[in-house]
Design a protein around this motif. Structure first.
Motif, PDB file in Angstrom:
ATOM      1  N   VAL A  10      37.962  36.510  36.603  1.00 30.68           N
ATOM      2  CA  VAL A  10      38.584  37.498  35.725  1.00 30.68           C
ATOM      3  C   VAL A  10      39.866  36.851  35.203  1.00 30.68           C
ATOM      4  N   VAL A  11      40.111  36.953  33.902  1.00 29.40           N
ATOM      5  CA  VAL A  11      41.242  36.227  33.327  1.00 29.40           C
ATOM      6  C   VAL A  11      42.339  37.174  32.861  1.00 29.40           C
ATOM      7  N   LEU A  12      43.572  36.844  33.221  1.00 31.14           N
ATOM      8  CA  LEU A  12      44.733  37.574  32.693  1.00 31.14           C
ATOM      9  C   LEU A  12      45.425  36.616  31.725  1.00 31.14           C
ATOM     10  N   TRP A  13      45.349  36.900  30.423  1.00 31.74           N
ATOM     11  CA  TRP A  13      45.760  35.894  29.442  1.00 31.74           C
ATOM     12  C   TRP A  13      47.259  35.866  29.191  1.00 31.74           C
ATOM     13  N   GLY A  14      47.888  37.017  29.185  1.00 28.84           N
ATOM     14  CA  GLY A  14      49.307  37.015  28.841  1.00 28.84           C
ATOM     15  C   GLY A  14      49.525  37.157  27.343  1.00 28.84           C
ATOM     16  N   LYS A  15      50.816  37.235  26.961  1.00 32.00           N
ATOM     17  CA  LYS A  15      51.157  37.594  25.580  1.00 32.00           C
ATOM     18  C   LYS A  15      50.949  36.467  24.575  1.00 32.00           C
TER      19      LYS A  15
END
Length: 1460
Positions: A10-15
């Motif tokens: 699962v990826v948390l990409w950021g701004k």
């Protein structure tokens, strides 16, 4: 990277959007997908709308390590979604564009600069024609990436700089036209049947022209006589007949040409490094060929004087309006697409800023001769633009610390501490933040109580660096020898800081480097004690240091490297640190003294680096100790070289280097020691890996959830809390099995004591075994992990000072909440929230797919943009509309709900399969645990309330609480079971009901490959899903599947495999990795396998799949023959229809082949290609058991049974490892599967089981007498306990079937039970089950056993003499028999002829002659009433009241006495 068990990324990409500096670009023929490759090695897939060409980035493929230089299609089929990519490092991959799996990847020594996909004559699909930094042209297969053949040059062989393949209009063959960098044009003609054998293939003709370093070469499609060759400064039009120059075009000033193509016979499009396209009209009088309608006679002498209109005329420019300068030449490509029946010609361009632009060339293709028009691109987009379109922007992992108005502080380094559940993140401003990892993930992704914060979320700040933190290291993870509290960080301020994790204080600041710190690593564990306390840091001033954490000072500063450091290798035995630089030099440093020993170049440098690897692998195998090292290393020149170094012996060194690298290839790593068997280290349930596509980017984070690791952790936490008594109650320690096993050992007086002792010990040992296993795994793991990889967790620390309650449950909570299909079943959702404690997701989650070779595809958050229409169409939730949320959050919430109920399951079949498997396996695991709910209060209750082993307390309140807990637990279990059912059975229909147009079904072959996965929970989930999917396909769908896969069934005869190719099941390394590492394909059409490895994979899948369909839906394997029309539609009548489905008609070959393949897998001897205990073998065993009724006609039953017995022969040794739900060793697993299969076979066909076993027993007895025990004899001896268990089970389950074969059963029992038991005890103590039959009687006094058979015979076993005699006693089945107490008489009774006979054995004189048994007396008895005949087993009993009188008790209660 975690291994490819079952991993959900699962990826948390950021701004911030990832940097995407484009190096190559590709658009599919149907204009639906655009693919861009970048200089950092990632590939981005864009979804495009065929009409408007509007594009949104959909997913990122990670796997190349160097710039992606070429992208090409892999198939002629319009909607075939595969592409081939190639990078500057020589890596090539074939990707599936739908779900992003890497289907095949290879690393070649040749590096391509250009790939043309071309459909050759006589070949069914495309071939890739590649040229690059090598002197041949390689022709490759796009799916297997094998080199099919290569074209070589006879005249001036040199690198080929450009090529073009075409088929001349009048000819059948293909022509390859190529130009080398020195300007030689060459022509090959190919007929299409070339292969490796026909090499070398030389050119047909070649000619030297003046054109050096050509960039591209194109033949005009409209008039094949003209050829366009583009060089940097000019491009020239040649005549294909004699390669004379017709005309040439100079590049505009300040620009260089890149490439070009023809738009019409007299119009060309050429594009330059500035990213502009120029359209030229060629002078008609210079061109030749049929297509040119000029009046010019075509003869050699006609090269008239040049006049004004003889030179090409510029009539159009394609460029950007802003004309900004580019930092490097853009990637450009001219494509012809066709959608909806009309062709479009487009020019694509991707530049260094990541901007993709597309021009429509058709608009500009008609010349307006008066003025030059400039055209702007149709479409212009980039990842940045897509990212900024997203509102709210994608989530990052530390968003909770972001202050709304300030600009965000970028995250630059991070590390996850598994044991402490902490995430440590270094940031741009020099601060280091420490947060609870599971909490921070919950904050970003899930709704729930944790969102209501009054204050800053809890976190810890370490301040000490000025400027960016570059790298972090937690040495204790890599090896236990380091202090648990130490955390090391390196920054842009040239400093390395040592922190105390627990107090948050800065312990020491090392300032020895003169450049920013690039990397921190841990030296291997076998260095000298002083170096063991050090860590190694590398900085951008090319220096390497060893910093001692214990002494707080720098031990060694290695700083004379002239070039950046690329690799660091270790030679701990010689105290050398070997540093390799980017220019190929190698520096050898002494670690303790910091003295530079020598600098090496060239071949010898490479050899030394390679030799360091050798010793590393030897350390793992444990063979390279100082003594044995000398023998092992003799073959290896580089080891000699080191020995030479040690003794400063120059001649030895020279000799060693001259022997060259040849020997290096053969000296593989030594075989691992005996410890290596249970060394499956525990996978971490969660790893958080930082991820960035470019060093300048801020980090995104990928969470890898390892399903198997998670299940193991959950279960081991559960079991460690259970007392042995409750463990046995749960059936985790089997004492019954031990009893059966004990019977087969000889009975010495103390054996019984020993056995009860064993049982007691096992109960105590239940807990210690687990800790020991764990310790052993840990120890091996540390032994194995010399990788400097900070992400693999090493050990759960004894005291968790930093951490809160164990976090495994939290990880499970996050994962199940993200995977659950919310919104399909509102009632179940309520149960999930209130009882099970699942949390609803807040944002649509970006999932990833891990495929083979560690390649990965991750979804980009911007794919949401393409879903806005779907979202707008969905109905609104009234509650949401009335709430006072800002509109963008409203749409996001709506999208999230739509995503989890519908869009999630429309992404790709691989995702659907993996996610369903994961959630079903987890739900089953949680269902098996006590009180497993994620609600905080129930979690507390579960901790406080352990199943009590005390005597029940007398308090009423306590009992009431027990009842409450029991009720609550029942609710929770039911909740999990509903959750599993939803995902296993109901999901497809529900998703389709929500309006999903293209629900992606789970893939049958992926599930088949996991039929015998080594993790039991995953295995059960895979089996349940596969059966549900097969049932849903219905008879027609199954028939289609069977027809599809039947072609891959390997062909075996009874003895030997017919065709050598098919017999080669999986190569060893594949199988050792377990069968589930195969790539899975998207297509429904089963493609012809393109390589041998793929064929083997297909074969294993086919065996399992057809085995499952045959075993579970037997009637489907029929061929459409006489049997076809009799097929039953409903599965309920399965058992009866099985036999019809498998009629022994000649056409019905499939069942036979499947049965043969399965038995082959069971019986094939262990070899490297098919090791003894592999998932494939287990699957074969399992399916033989399940479908025994179907396969029986084609099997040699005794072979199968003996094979199975052989497999479960060591069960008693393996029992301890069979207790826990933890992953079994492969051997224990095979054993468990074999036992299960035996049980299934015995219950499905009791008669076959008993007669076969009796036959084998008789054979064994005969063999034992002749003194030549056969292999079968050994199998039987080993499997005796198993046989007894089977018979006991049969007597219990199928009383009447066994009654018909009692004599055979007694033969088997007497063979399997050690006779010594019967000396001291009666048969009813030794094997009580058989004594339930009134037809069996044992007389301990004379040591005889009598059995009345179904045929009316009486069998008398004399245990002393070890022989058996048979008497014809009655005309029908014997109902009962009994010995008199003193053993002189035997009485027998049969209801069929209503006779009761007394028998007496008289031995000859003084026991010399043969014993005679004769009938002394016969009575006729009253015939029985018919009613009583219903249950023959309970029909009548014979009881001796004294030594002369016997009583016959009938079922209706009447008793009759008879005297001898």
């Amino acid at each position: 990277m975690p291994g490819t068990n079952l991993i959900v990324p699962v990826v948390l990409w950021g701004k911030h959007a990832p940097t995407h500096c484009i190096s190559s670009v590709y658009l599919s023929r149907d204009q639906k997908t655009l693919v861009t490759g970048c200089y950092d090695g990632q590939i981005c897939i864009w979804q495009s709308d065929p009409e408007t060409l509007k594009m949104t980035p959909r997913c990122l493929l990670v796997g190349h390590t160097a710039p992606v230089t070429c992208l090409s299609r892999a198939s002629i089929i319009q909607d075939n979604n595969f592409i081939v990519s190639s990078s500057e490092a020589g890596e090539m991959c074939t990707w599936d564009l739908v779900d992003g799996k890497c289907r095949e990847s290879v690393k070649l020594t040749q590096v391509h600069t250009n790939i043309q996909a071309y459909h050759m004559c006589n070949s069914e699909d495309l071939r890739l024609f590649c040229n690059g930094y090598y002197a041949e042209i390689l022709i490759m297969d796009p799916f297997s990436l094998e080199i099919l053949f290569s074209l070589s040059s006879k005249m001036n062989p040199d690198w080929i700089s450009a090529l073009h393949v075409l088929r001349p209009s009048s000819r059948k063959d293909d022509v390859v036209l190529a130009i080398s960098i020195t300007g030689t044009v060459k022509v090959w003609s190919l007929l299409g049947h070339e292969n490796k054998q026909s090499e070398p293939i030389y050119e047909n003709e070649s000619k030297q022209i003046r054109c050096l370093n050509a960039l591209s070469l194109n033949c005009c499609a409209y008039n094949q006589r003209t050829v366009l060759i583009v060089c940097a400064k000019y491009c020239q039009i040649y005549d294909a007949g004699d390669f004379s120059v017709l005309c040439s075009i100079q590049a505009p000033s300040g620009e260089r040409w890149m490439s070009g193509d023809f738009l019409a016979p007299d119009r060309v499009l050429v594009w330059s490094t500035e990213g502009k396209g120029y359209l030229y009209k060629l002078p008609a009088n210079k061109l030749r060929g049929k297509a040119i309608n000029s009046s010019v006679p075509d003869h050699k002498g006609f090269h008239g004087p040049t006049v004004a209109h003889d030179s090409p005329v510029l009539f159009g420019i394609l460029s950007h309006t802003d004309n900004e300068l580019l930092s490097c030449p853009p990637a450009m490509r001219f494509v012809i697409t066709s959608s909806g029946g009309r062709q479009r010609r487009l020019l694509l361009r991707g530049d260094s800023a990541g901007v993709v632009s597309i021009w429509n060339v058709d608009d500009a293709a008609t010349p307006d001769l008066n003025k030059v028009n400039t055209y702007a691109p149709l479409v212009l987009t980039s990842m940045e633009i897509a990212w900024s379109d997203m509102n709210p922007s994608p989530v990052g992992i530390l968003d909770q610390l972001h202050v709304p108005d300030e600009s965000e502080i970028k995250l630059t380094a991070s590390i996850y501490l598994m044991a402490l559940n902490r995430l440590v993140v270094g940031r741009e401003d020099g601060s280091i933040v420490i947060v609870n990892a599971t909490h921070t993930v919950q904050l970003q992704l899930l709704h729930g109580r944790h969102q209501q914060l009054d204050d800053w979320p809890p976190h810890q700040l370490l301040l000490g660096h000025n400027g960016r933190v570059n790298c972090l290291l937690y040495p204790h993870h890599v090896h236990q020898r380091y202090d648990r509290a130490h955390l090391v960080s390196g920054g842009i301020d040239f400093a390395v800081c040592l922190w105390d994790l627990f107090s948050g204080s800065l312990l020491h600041r090392f300032c020895v480097h003169a450049g920013e710190i690039a990397q921190l690593i841990v030296p291997p564990h076998n260095c000298s004690p002083r170096i063991q306390k050090c860590i190694c840091s590398v900085a951008s001033d090319h220096s390497v240091t060893l910093l001692s954490l214990a002494e707080r000072k720098c031990v060694t500063l290695a700083s004379r490297h002239l070039f950046p450091v690329v690799t660091i290798k270790w030679r701990p035995a010689d105290d050398f640190m070997v540093v390799g630089c980017s220019d190929g030099t190698v520096y050898v440093w002494q670690m303790e003294t910091g003295h530079l020993d020598r600098v090496l170049h060239g071949m010898i440098a490479e050899e030394v680096l390679a030799a360091c690897d050798e010793t590393l692998s030897d350390d793992l195998g444990g063979s390279m100790s100082s003594g044995s090292g000398d023998l092992q290393g003799l073959a290896n020149p580089a080891v000699h070289f080191f020995r030479g170094l040690r003794h400063r012996n120059l001649t030895a060194m020279r000799a060693a280097t001259q022997r060259g690298l040849a020997a290096l290839q053969h000296a593989g790593p030594a075989a691992a020691g005996p410890l290596a068997a249970p060394a499956r280290p525990r996978p971490a349930p969660l790893t958080v890996q930082p991820f960035r596509s470019n060093p300048k980017d801020p980090e995104s984070h990928i969470l890898f959830f390892d399903i198997e690791g998670l299940i193991v952790e959950l279960l081991s936490e559960e079991y460690s809390a259970m007392s042995p008594a409750s463990l046995e109650a749960a059936g985790l320690i089997s004492s019954e099995y031990m009893k059966a096993a004990a019977l087969t050992q000889s009975a010495s007086p103390d054996a019984t004591k020993r056995i009860s002792g064993i049982l007691a010990k096992m109960k105590e040992g239940a807990e210690t075994v687990q800790t020991k296993l764990q310790a052993k795994a840990e120890q091996l793991k540390n032994h194995l992990d010399n990788k400097d990889d900070g992400t693999t967790p090493k050990k759960r620390p004894k005291e968790m000072c930093l951490s809160d309650a164990p976090h495994t449950m939290e990880i499970a909570q996050i994962l199940v909440s993200l995977l659950h299909a919310w919104g399909l079943d509102p009632d179940l959702d309520r149960v999930c929230e209130s009882k099970l404690g699942l949390l609803r997701p807040m944002v649509p989650v970006c999932f990833g797919v891990v495929s083979r070779h560690g390649h990965m595809a991750v979804q980009l958050p911007t794919r949401l943009i393409s879903w806005t229409e779907a979202c707008a169409a969905a109905p609104d939730d009234p509650l949401l509309v009335t709430s006072d949320l800002p509109p963008e959050l409203l749409t996001q919430e709506k999208l999230t709900r739509l995503f989890s109920s519908k869009l999630h399951w429309e992404l790709s079949t691989t995702l659907t399969t993996n996610h369903l498997l994961s959630i079903v396996a987890l739900a089953n695991t949680l269902m098996s645990m006590s009180n497993a709910s994620f609600l905080p209060e129930s979690e507390m209750a579960r901790r406080l309330h352990r199943p009590s082993t005390r005597s029940s307390s007398s308090w009423a309140a306590e009992e009431e609480r027990e009842e409450q807990l029991a009720a609550q637990q029942a609710h929770i279990k039911q909740g999990w079971s509903l959750l599993a059912t939803l995902h296993c059975v109901l999901l497809p229909d529900k998703v389709v009901a929500t309006g999903a147009k293209n629900f992606k079904r789970p893939q049958v072959e992926m599930l088949a490959r996991r039929w015998q996965h080594h993790c039991l929970e995953v295995r059960e989930a895979a089996q349940a899903l596969l059966l549900a999917e097969l049932a849903r396909l219905g008879p027609k769908g199954r028939k289609a599947l069977v027809d599809n896969w039947a072609q891959y069934l390997p062909l075996y005869t009874h003895t030997e495999s017919i065709n050598p190719h098919a017999a080669q099941k999986e190569p060893a390394e594949k199988l050792a990795k377990t069968v589930d590492e195969f790539d899975e394909e998207e297509e429904e059409i089963v493609r012809k396998p393109s390589s041998l490895a793929e064929l083997k994979r297909k074969q294993t899948t086919a065996v399992v799949l057809l085995g499952v369909i045959g075993a579970e839906f037997g009637q489907d394997i029929t061929s459409e023959g006489a049997a076809g029309n009799k097929r039953r539609k409903d599965v309920d009548s399965r058992k009866s229809s099985v036999v019809e489905g498998f009629t022994l008609s000649s056409s019905n070959n499939l069942a036979r082949l499947t049965a043969l393949a399965l038995t082959h897998l069971l019986q094939a001897p262990a070899c490297p290609r098919l090791p003894a205990h592999t998932p494939l073998r287990r699957a074969a065993v399992d399916l033989l058991g399940r479908g025994f009724t179907v396969w029986e006609p084609y099997l040699d039953v005794s072979h199968v049974l003996l094979g199975l017995l052989e497999m479960c022969s060591d069960a008693d040794k393996l029992v301890p490892s069979m207790t826990y739900g933890l992953p079994l060793t492969a051997q224990a697993d095979s054993c468990r599967t074999a036992r299960h299969a035996l049980t299934l076979i015995a219950t499905a066909r009791p008669a076959a089981f008993i007669t076969t076993m009796a036959r084998e027993v008789a054979r064994c007895a005969a063999a034992a007498q002749s003194g030549q025990p056969s292999p079968a004899y050994h199998a039987l001896q080993k499997g005796r306990a198993e046989v007894l268990r089977g018979i006991e089970l049969l007597i219990e389950k199928m009383h009447s079937e066994v009654a018909e074969l009692l004599v055979e059963v007694m033969d088997i029992i007497l063979h399997c039970v050690d006779q010594s038991h019967l000396k001291s005890k009666g048969l009813n103590e030794v094997f009580p089950a058989i004594c339930r039959y009134n037809q069996v009687s044992h007389c301990p006094a004379t040591r005889r056993i009598a059995v009345g058979s179904h045929t009316g015979q009486l069998a008398l076993y004399e245990l002393r003499a070890g022989r058996c005699q048979s008497l014809a006693a009655h005309s029908g089945p014997v109902t009962a028999c009994a010995f008199s107490p003193d053993g002189r008489y035997l009485v027998s009774y049969a209801t069929t002829d209503n006779r009761l006979s007394f028998w007496q054995s008289t031995s000859g004189m003084f026991g010399l002659g043969a014993a005679q048994t004769r009938c002394v007396k016969c009575y006729s008895t009253a015939p029985m009433a018919d009613v009583a005949r219903l249950n023959p087993a309970r029909l009548a009993r014979l009881v001796w009241t004294n030594s002369r009188t016997v009583t016959l008790m009938l079922a209706d209660g009447s008793e009759t006495r008879f005297n001898v």
